[in-house]
Write a protein that holds these residues in place. Sequence first.
Motif, mmCIF file in Angstrom:
data_model
loop_
_atom_site.group_PDB
_atom_site.id
_atom_site.type_symbol
_atom_site.label_atom_id
_atom_site.label_comp_id
_atom_site.label_asym_id
_atom_site.label_seq_id
_atom_site.Cartn_x
_atom_site.Cartn_y
_atom_site.Cartn_z
ATOM 1 N N TYR A 182 38.052 108.145 -110.587
ATOM 2 C CA TYR A 182 38.436 106.487 -109.785
ATOM 3 C C TYR A 182 39.118 105.987 -111.228
ATOM 4 N N SER A 183 39.742 105.415 -110.590
ATOM 5 C CA SER A 183 40.954 104.365 -110.958
ATOM 6 C C SER A 183 40.022 102.670 -110.789
ATOM 7 N N PHE A 184 39.963 102.806 -108.848
ATOM 8 C CA PHE A 184 40.000 101.854 -108.153
ATOM 9 C C PHE A 184 39.543 99.890 -108.950
ATOM 10 N N PRO A 185 37.977 100.473 -109.073
ATOM 11 C CA PRO A 185 37.237 99.773 -109.117
ATOM 12 C C PRO A 185 37.922 98.878 -111.167
ATOM 13 N N ASN A 234 52.483 109.985 -104.929
ATOM 14 C CA ASN A 234 51.733 110.521 -103.477
ATOM 15 C C ASN A 234 50.525 111.012 -103.605
ATOM 16 N N HIS A 235 49.774 109.824 -103.400
ATOM 17 C CA HIS A 235 48.188 109.802 -104.056
ATOM 18 C C HIS A 235 47.789 109.934 -102.215
ATOM 19 N N THR A 236 46.195 110.344 -102.399
ATOM 20 C CA THR A 236 45.012 109.462 -101.400
ATOM 21 C C THR A 236 44.139 109.077 -102.273
ATOM 22 N N TRP A 237 43.807 107.611 -102.273
ATOM 23 C CA TRP A 237 43.119 107.085 -103.503
ATOM 24 C C TRP A 237 42.129 106.713 -102.554
ATOM 25 N N SER A 238 41.070 106.934 -102.619
ATOM 26 C CA SER A 238 39.887 106.576 -101.815
ATOM 27 C C SER A 238 38.353 106.181 -103.282
ATOM 28 N N PHE A 239 37.796 104.936 -102.460
ATOM 29 C CA PHE A 239 36.911 104.242 -103.347
ATOM 30 C C PHE A 239 35.634 103.851 -102.837
ATOM 31 N N GLU A 286 64.889 103.292 -114.065
ATOM 32 C CA GLU A 286 63.831 103.077 -115.074
ATOM 33 C C GLU A 286 64.138 103.187 -116.012
ATOM 34 N N VAL A 287 62.590 102.649 -116.848
ATOM 35 C CA VAL A 287 62.618 101.749 -118.398
ATOM 36 C C VAL A 287 61.935 102.319 -119.262
ATOM 37 N N THR A 288 63.445 101.925 -119.761
ATOM 38 C CA THR A 288 63.260 103.074 -121.339
ATOM 39 C C THR A 288 62.369 102.267 -122.391
ATOM 40 N N GLY A 315 55.223 101.067 -110.734
ATOM 41 C CA GLY A 315 55.227 100.440 -109.380
ATOM 42 C C GLY A 315 53.788 101.565 -108.415
ATOM 43 N N GLY A 316 53.333 101.747 -109.398
ATOM 44 C CA GLY A 316 52.218 102.264 -108.650
ATOM 45 C C GLY A 316 50.552 101.869 -108.106
ATOM 46 N N LEU A 317 49.368 102.754 -108.303
ATOM 47 C CA LEU A 317 47.852 101.698 -107.602
ATOM 48 C C LEU A 317 47.783 100.587 -108.714
ATOM 49 N N GLN A 318 48.100 100.614 -110.227
ATOM 50 C CA GLN A 318 47.906 99.324 -110.597
ATOM 51 C C GLN A 318 48.831 98.022 -110.651
ATOM 52 N N SER A 319 49.890 98.590 -110.776
ATOM 53 C CA SER A 319 51.036 97.104 -110.127
ATOM 54 C C SER A 319 51.178 97.059 -109.100
ATOM 55 N N GLY A 362 45.707 99.865 -115.798
ATOM 56 C CA GLY A 362 46.110 101.330 -114.963
ATOM 57 C C GLY A 362 45.573 101.884 -115.661
ATOM 58 N N TYR A 363 45.806 103.191 -115.813
ATOM 59 C CA TYR A 363 45.576 104.870 -116.440
ATOM 60 C C TYR A 363 46.141 104.568 -117.323
ATOM 61 N N VAL A 364 47.019 104.483 -117.599
ATOM 62 C CA VAL A 364 47.614 103.984 -119.794
ATOM 63 C C VAL A 364 47.126 102.900 -120.014
ATOM 64 N N ARG A 370 52.648 101.878 -116.489
ATOM 65 C CA ARG A 370 53.431 103.179 -116.469
ATOM 66 C C ARG A 370 52.527 105.018 -115.812
ATOM 67 N N GLY A 371 50.594 104.632 -115.243
ATOM 68 C CA GLY A 371 50.699 106.137 -115.799
ATOM 69 C C GLY A 371 50.379 107.025 -116.360
ATOM 70 N N PRO A 372 49.551 107.989 -115.623
ATOM 71 C CA PRO A 372 49.250 109.143 -116.836
ATOM 72 C C PRO A 372 50.086 109.767 -116.762
ATOM 73 N N VAL A 396 59.747 96.968 -111.266
ATOM 74 C CA VAL A 396 60.330 97.982 -111.937
ATOM 75 C C VAL A 396 59.648 99.512 -111.360
ATOM 76 N N GLU A 397 60.219 100.280 -111.142
ATOM 77 C CA GLU A 397 60.059 101.291 -110.709
ATOM 78 C C GLU A 397 60.949 102.669 -110.597
ATOM 79 N N ARG A 398 60.773 103.209 -111.489
ATOM 80 C CA ARG A 398 61.744 104.795 -111.311
ATOM 81 C C ARG A 398 61.974 105.397 -110.201
ATOM 82 N N PHE A 399 60.893 105.554 -109.752
ATOM 83 C CA PHE A 399 61.123 106.439 -108.712
ATOM 84 C C PHE A 399 61.549 105.665 -107.437
HETATM 85 C C1 LIG Z 1 46.809 112.835 -106.284
HETATM 86 C C2 LIG Z 1 45.739 111.818 -107.362
HETATM 87 C C3 LIG Z 1 44.827 111.284 -106.273
HETATM 88 C C4 LIG Z 1 43.798 110.272 -106.698
HETATM 89 N N1 LIG Z 1 43.124 109.752 -106.066
HETATM 90 C C5 LIG Z 1 41.991 109.007 -106.702
HETATM 91 C C6 LIG Z 1 41.557 108.334 -106.089
HETATM 92 O O1 LIG Z 1 40.958 109.045 -104.877
HETATM 93 N N2 LIG Z 1 40.180 107.199 -106.137
HETATM 94 C C7 LIG Z 1 41.195 106.590 -107.060
HETATM 95 O O2 LIG Z 1 40.478 105.689 -107.816
HETATM 96 N N3 LIG Z 1 41.595 107.145 -108.002
HETATM 97 C C8 LIG Z 1 42.248 108.177 -107.714
HETATM 98 N N4 LIG Z 1 43.138 109.162 -108.634
HETATM 99 C C9 LIG Z 1 43.116 109.062 -110.082
HETATM 100 C C10 LIG Z 1 43.912 107.135 -109.925
HETATM 101 O O3 LIG Z 1 43.477 106.203 -109.562
HETATM 102 C C11 LIG Z 1 45.583 107.059 -109.856
HETATM 103 O O4 LIG Z 1 46.336 108.348 -110.994
HETATM 104 C C12 LIG Z 1 46.190 106.184 -110.043
HETATM 105 O O5 LIG Z 1 47.035 105.808 -109.700
HETATM 106 C C13 LIG Z 1 46.472 105.361 -111.755
HETATM 107 O O6 LIG Z 1 47.090 104.262 -111.360
HETATM 108 P P1 LIG Z 1 48.353 103.635 -112.473
HETATM 109 O O7 LIG Z 1 49.038 102.617 -111.608
HETATM 110 O O8 LIG Z 1 48.198 103.192 -113.575
HETATM 111 O O9 LIG Z 1 49.258 105.110 -112.430
HETATM 112 P P2 LIG Z 1 50.532 105.396 -111.123
HETATM 113 O O10 LIG Z 1 49.798 104.820 -109.908
HETATM 114 O O11 LIG Z 1 50.604 107.346 -111.728
HETATM 115 O O12 LIG Z 1 51.528 104.695 -111.276
HETATM 116 C C14 LIG Z 1 52.401 104.373 -112.240
HETATM 117 C C15 LIG Z 1 53.944 104.494 -111.531
HETATM 118 O O13 LIG Z 1 54.741 104.589 -112.970
HETATM 119 C C16 LIG Z 1 56.061 104.442 -112.472
HETATM 120 N N5 LIG Z 1 57.115 105.020 -113.686
HETATM 121 C C17 LIG Z 1 56.708 105.880 -115.211
HETATM 122 N N6 LIG Z 1 57.043 105.632 -116.000
HETATM 123 C C18 LIG Z 1 58.096 105.073 -115.592
HETATM 124 C C19 LIG Z 1 59.237 104.707 -116.646
HETATM 125 N N7 LIG Z 1 59.821 104.493 -117.558
HETATM 126 N N8 LIG Z 1 59.982 103.465 -115.980
HETATM 127 C C20 LIG Z 1 59.357 102.940 -114.419
HETATM 128 N N9 LIG Z 1 58.412 103.583 -113.483
HETATM 129 C C21 LIG Z 1 57.980 104.276 -114.525
HETATM 130 C C22 LIG Z 1 55.496 106.093 -112.102
HETATM 131 O O14 LIG Z 1 56.588 106.352 -111.493
HETATM 132 C C23 LIG Z 1 54.860 105.574 -111.077
HETATM 133 O O15 LIG Z 1 54.955 105.627 -109.589
HETATM 134 C C24 LIG Z 1 44.028 110.265 -108.745
HETATM 135 C C25 LIG Z 1 44.930 110.837 -109.293
HETATM 136 C C26 LIG Z 1 45.891 111.359 -108.229
HETATM 137 C C27 LIG Z 1 46.877 112.489 -109.597
#
Ligand SMILES: Cc1cc2nc3c(=O)[nH]c(=O)nc-3n(C[C@H](O)[C@H](O)[C@H](O)COP(=O)(O)OP(=O)(O)OC[C@H]3O[C@@H](n4cnc5c(N)ncnc54)[C@H](O)[C@@H]3O)c2cc1C
Length: 417
Positions: free
Chosen positions: A288-291, A45-50, A118-120, A13-17, A276-278, A144-146, A36-39
Amino acid sequence: MRPSQFDYILVGGGLQSGLIVLALKHYQPQSKVLVVERFERLGGNHTWSFHPKDVSATASAWLESIVEYRWPSYQVRLKRFEKKIDVAYASISSEHFASMVMRSIESEEAFVVRTNTEVTEIAKNEITTSKGEKVSGRLVLDCRGPGPSSASLYSMCGYQKFWGFEIVLKSDWPFDGPIVMDDRVDQSDGFRFIYSLPFERRRVLVEDTRFSNESAIDRDECLAKVRMYLAAIGVDDWSIVREEHGILPMPISSELFPGSNGQCKTGENSQALCGGYVGGWFHAATGYSFPLAIAFAETVASSTPESAESELAKLAQMHRSRARFVRFLNRLLFRLVKPSTRYQIFRRFYDVLSNDSIARFYSHRFTWRDAFRIVVGWPPSGLQPIRFMGSFLPAAAHASARSNPKSATNSLKEMGI
Ligand SMILES: Cc1cc2nc3c(=O)[nH]c(=O)nc-3n(C[C@H](O)[C@H](O)[C@H](O)COP(=O)(O)OP(=O)(O)OC[C@H]3O[C@@H](n4cnc5c(N)ncnc54)[C@H](O)[C@@H]3O)c2cc1C
């Protein structure tokens, strides 16, 4: 076969979702969606800029309302070079983002968010949670992010690492808008600068950031740098209200290209699509991930669950050559140029590019003319040609080359370079 319980299952449940939820709410409000979010809550805990120019006209319709902070321009300060960049900049805290996502679906029974789960296991049309529950969906997206699983995929990369301190001040912050790079700090461990975002006149995010070849980061050392910077600019009465940090791998070869789906699997039979990131949907040279995450969300939400895969493959193809070019830039940055002279690359970037080209670069929509403009006029001083050539060696050879430069030279000779 029993029918799927959901049209879309979003794992993480991060940025991409969150962006996909907002886009689905706009394009397909009748669809059945599970996040589905594990937390305990969405967003982390981020500040996302774009750059608002990253957002296409169609995406503005579902994204504009969630932007928390906006500035008409920003600055860069690199050695004796200072420039105001007349390109708008915007930020969203993950807390605000999460609350806007939740608010957008509060009256929608078909949108379900499950936290503390948590999704396993992830398969193409089914997930399994740590409680052993299986849920089926017409499309499962792994967002699931990085995490540790993706970090191990990088055999060779540099790192953008940062520790941010959100501070409150007793007097006004001396600068008007964001300063995305101010290198008036001690240059140790790579090219180092302070990034500041004034949310209010007396509440500012100040981040110690660096482009380094190493991934380690120490909170107290970053705080010491921030403290010195604040003293130097005359800010002396402040306290910390929040912290965030990140270590973003910056790949230099083909790892995690947008749409490089096969790389983030944990289960052997998993064929779920990765977002998303992964899934590689980030800008490798800026972190940056936003675009790309917005483009991914738009594509998913404007397709059907069954057609999303082929539409995403087309999107990945559109970004492929740009992804290759920005990895080449990372290779130059981390392998060719010495840490002490890396600032020249950024100075040149902001000096020679027009505001429009800068905006296009950040949004991963740059033209070949922009790319040409970035590299023409090279090289800067302070190069490491052997290290640069070594970066073309296979990963294992590269690892040994880092510990033994002599063997690297021999390997290059063997390869006829
Ligand atoms: C502190 C910080 C600041 C950043 N600032 C910027 C910025 O300013 N601009 C920008 O474009 N990018 C920024 N980035 C980079 C990028 O935007 C982030 O990494 C972004 O959050 C990636 O999005 P995501 O959805 O792929 O992953 P995330 O936002 O990390 O979301 C993944 C989610 O999946 C959950 N998860 C993981 N495993 C499981 C599981 N097994 N079951 C259930 N849930 C699970 C996690 O708890 C998390 O909530 C930043 C990164 C960090 C770390």
